[in-house]
Enzyme design. Structure first.
Site, mmCIF file in Angstrom:
data_model
loop_
_atom_site.group_PDB
_atom_site.id
_atom_site.type_symbol
_atom_site.label_atom_id
_atom_site.label_comp_id
_atom_site.label_asym_id
_atom_site.label_seq_id
_atom_site.Cartn_x
_atom_site.Cartn_y
_atom_site.Cartn_z
ATOM 1 N N ASP A 108 5.925 -3.827 -7.216
ATOM 2 C CA ASP A 108 4.596 -3.215 -7.423
ATOM 3 C C ASP A 108 3.476 -4.108 -6.888
ATOM 4 O O ASP A 108 2.548 -4.471 -7.622
ATOM 5 C CB ASP A 108 4.319 -2.956 -8.913
ATOM 6 C CG ASP A 108 5.350 -2.054 -9.568
ATOM 7 O OD1 ASP A 108 5.875 -1.164 -8.886
ATOM 8 O OD2 ASP A 108 5.607 -2.244 -10.773
ATOM 9 N N GLU A 120 4.594 8.420 -10.442
ATOM 10 C CA GLU A 120 3.828 7.324 -11.051
ATOM 11 C C GLU A 120 3.184 6.474 -9.965
ATOM 12 O O GLU A 120 3.289 6.762 -8.772
ATOM 13 C CB GLU A 120 4.759 6.456 -11.917
ATOM 14 C CG GLU A 120 5.909 5.863 -11.125
ATOM 15 C CD GLU A 120 6.868 5.056 -11.978
ATOM 16 O OE1 GLU A 120 6.676 4.953 -13.201
ATOM 17 O OE2 GLU A 120 7.822 4.518 -11.406
#
Ligand SMILES: *[C@@H]1O[C@H](CO)[C@@H](O)[C@H](O)[C@H]1NC(C)=O
Ligand SMILES: *[C@@H]1O[C@H](CO)[C@@H](O)[C@H](O)[C@H]1NC(C)=O
Ligand SMILES: *[C@@H]1O[C@H](CO)[C@@H](O)[C@H](O)[C@H]1NC(C)=O
Length: 318
Positions: free
Chosen positions: A33, A197
């Site tokens: 991420d 997401e």
């Protein structure tokens, strides 16, 4: 025959190499991420999930990347399970401050919060935890407060945090930018596959582009999803930072829409956790983590990838 098949292979390589990541040297793992920003002195900073938000720096986006330490060595002051295992950083500059958004949660839980830290230099050792943004969730709410991303509505002082989720997809809420200011609304959802997401909203030309990750993110070494169900990077767009967002075929992003930007190809598997950054030198870049199938499928083995984005068609192409 050999010649023909070599030409065929070469053509295939040419075709597919468009989606392969650009170079990375130094520490290119420890990059789950990722969030990228370039300081005015030319130093690139990379923030990532794990290690209390690990910070790496490099003189060039290509590297060499060096580990500099955790952003929040004491974890988060938010009183929730997961406050020593912070996820999904996003970094933004507002005036002469840098803000770092992070998630406090545990895997599969809706008891979550988006926290924020502040620094004037980005360096490890300079981050002050400000605690919760007020974007929090629990099982009675229709969303999960993780994966925050800040966007400024161009030409205004309006800021929005786009976030989530798994639970009912991706939402956005107005923020100050350090505190929630109003209610959260859904901007993207797929009723057939709620596993979306990690939103990123990026302004280019006349549009706000909502990038997001779809599919199964993690644990591929233990439990590999069916082909095509692994992480991939999708996009919708809108003329407003708050939507409505539609994909290239005109489908609503609130009803399963989304155009593929980057998915598994050749030795790249499950790219996601993306961000988009307008690099002062390179122009718009897409960055993400991915599995290099030549190395291994473990979460700790995932690597940092990036590509220039070409928006000339009105849709992002890498
Ligand atoms: C970064 O590295 C690339 C490839 O080596 C090079 O072309 C570019 O000039 C470098 N950029 C900077 C700012 O040093
Ligand atoms: C991460 O990369 C470093 C050096 O590039 C290597 O030494 C280390 O083993 C890698 N970690 C994992 C979990 O693969
Ligand atoms: C962007 O893509 C278009 C084709 O859609 C191409 O003509 C153009 O050269 C590309 N721009 C760059 C900078 O690669």
């Amino acid at each position: 025959m050999v010649l023909i098949s070599s030409i065929f292979v070469a053509l295939n390589l040419l075709h597919f190499s468009r989606g392969l990541p650009e170079a990375c040297t130094g520490i290119c793992n420890n990059s789950h991420d990722p969030a990228i920003i370039r300081r005015a002195d030319g130093t690139y900073f990379r923030f990532s999930t794990g290690g209390r938000i690990a910070i790496h720096t490099a003189p060039n986006i290509t590297g060499p990347w060096t580990y500099r330490g955790p952003a929040l060595p004491g974890g988060s002051s938010i009183n929730l399970a997961g406050n020593q295992d912070l996820w999904a950083p996003d970094v933004a500059q507002v005036g002469n401050q840098y803000y770092l958004y992070y998630s406090v949660s545990t895997f599969g839980s809706q008891n979550s919060a988006i926290g924020i830290a502040r620094s004037t230099s980005l360096d490890a050792g300079t981050w002050t935890d400000l605690g919760s943004t007020g974007v929090v969730s629990n099982p009675s709410l229709p969303y999960n407060a993780i994966d925050g991303n800040l966007i400024n509505e161009e030409g205004t002082s309006n800021y929005f945090l786009t976030f989530g989720s798994f639970w009912n997809g991706i939402h956005r809420v107005r923020v100050t930018p350090t505190q929630k200011h109003g209610d959260a609304y859904q901007v993207a959802f797929d009723p057939r596959d709620p596993a979306i997401e990690g939103p990123t909203v990026f302004k280019n030309g006349g549009f706000y582009y909502l990038f997001f990750s779809k599919g199964s993110c993690c644990g591929y070494d233990k439990n590999r999803p069916a082909a095509g169900k692994e992480y991939r990077i999708m996009v919708c767009r809108s003329t407003s930072p708050v939507g409505p967002f539609i994909d290239r075929d005109g489908r609503s992003c609130r009803n399963g829409g989304g155009t593929l930007v980057l998915g598994t190809n050749q030795w790249v598997y499950g790219p996601g956790g993306q961000g988009v950054y307008r690099d002062p030198v390179l122009g718009p870049i897409l960055y993400y983590h991915y599995v290099d199938t030549r190395i291994g499928f473990g979460d700790g083995q995932k690597k940092f990838g990036w590509n220039r984005i070409n928006f000339s068609s009105g849709w992002p192409v890498v």
